[in-house]
Design a protein around this motif. Sequence first.
Motif, mmCIF file in Angstrom:
data_model
loop_
_atom_site.group_PDB
_atom_site.id
_atom_site.type_symbol
_atom_site.label_atom_id
_atom_site.label_comp_id
_atom_site.label_asym_id
_atom_site.label_seq_id
_atom_site.Cartn_x
_atom_site.Cartn_y
_atom_site.Cartn_z
ATOM 1 N N ARG A 10 0.870 -1.297 0.023
ATOM 2 C CA ARG A 10 -0.114 0.000 -0.066
ATOM 3 C C ARG A 10 0.859 1.282 0.027
ATOM 4 N N HIS A 11 0.700 1.952 -0.870
ATOM 5 C CA HIS A 11 1.350 3.193 -1.174
ATOM 6 C C HIS A 11 3.119 2.929 -1.110
ATOM 7 N N TYR A 22 -9.011 -1.682 5.253
ATOM 8 C CA TYR A 22 -8.125 -0.687 5.194
ATOM 9 C C TYR A 22 -7.880 0.286 6.365
ATOM 10 N N ASP A 53 -3.798 -0.767 -3.126
ATOM 11 C CA ASP A 53 -4.413 0.403 -3.905
ATOM 12 C C ASP A 53 -5.149 0.045 -5.081
ATOM 13 N N SER A 54 -4.434 -0.527 -5.979
ATOM 14 C CA SER A 54 -5.131 -0.853 -7.190
ATOM 15 C C SER A 54 -6.615 -1.473 -7.035
ATOM 16 N N LYS A 56 -8.785 -1.448 -4.727
ATOM 17 C CA LYS A 56 -9.778 -0.562 -4.503
ATOM 18 C C LYS A 56 -10.140 0.579 -5.432
ATOM 19 N N GLY A 57 -9.348 0.437 -6.321
ATOM 20 C CA GLY A 57 -9.593 1.343 -7.518
ATOM 21 C C GLY A 57 -8.636 2.760 -7.310
ATOM 22 N N ASP A 58 -7.677 2.646 -6.514
ATOM 23 C CA ASP A 58 -6.482 3.936 -6.254
ATOM 24 C C ASP A 58 -5.605 3.600 -6.975
ATOM 25 N N ASP A 59 -4.788 4.775 -7.114
ATOM 26 C CA ASP A 59 -3.538 4.733 -7.973
ATOM 27 C C ASP A 59 -2.579 3.555 -7.471
#
Length: 242
Positions: A10-11, A22, A53-54, A56-59
């Motif tokens: 994550r990140h 999360y 991240d990906s 849940k649709g994040d970058d």
Amino acid sequence: MEIWPAIDLRHGKPVRLRQGDYDRQTVFGDDPVEFAIRWKQAGAKRLHLVDLDSAKGDDGAANREAVARIVSETGLPCQMGGGVRSTDAIETLLGIGLTRLVVGSAALKQPKWFASMCDQYPNQLAAGIDARDGMVATDGWLETSSTPAIDLARDLRDRTANIAAIIYTDIARDGMMSGPNFDALSAMAAATDIPLVASGGVTTYQDVAKLVQMEMPAAIVGRSIYDGVMQLDKVIDIAGDN
């Protein structure tokens, strides 16, 4: 039995979640490559990576950069899940050297597309079946469908050739150090002849031995080896993955 040590990202950092939440996150450091090298030195022959991240649709750019470094610096076969929902994503991720990709939500929501991708990339795609109370969860475990997990397994068996494996996770057990859902794993194994990977809650050496006794082809281990409850080299010995 194959052992797949997990590195959840994550990140760009190595983390573990409890039950996929999360907001219940533990960060294990700044550099996931350090863990990848540690697991290799302990005898790991392969790694399981997750782009949270990906999922849940994040970058997920920072995670993809970390994954590329893990693949390059360890030389180990790596599989990765999280946000693999398009042909472009498959091409990009295989292009950075990943051996196998885990497709979760799209395996349920786009079955024809998933079957076609399995034909295009034989034995390089696995289905991630994540279950909450026996029902398939999607979108980074944020949504729960009306499809029983075992029905999806049967559908994959009947409709999808060239699939590499099913990774089955009981969300209630994931990161909780409470042991796998052995009953659900037995039912899943009986429902399909696709190779099954046990994931979620593998906590003790007894858990590992029982999975071996059940003739599970593979298992993913996570929090227990990060917290030192189990030593990875001993897990590998018990599994016979030498």
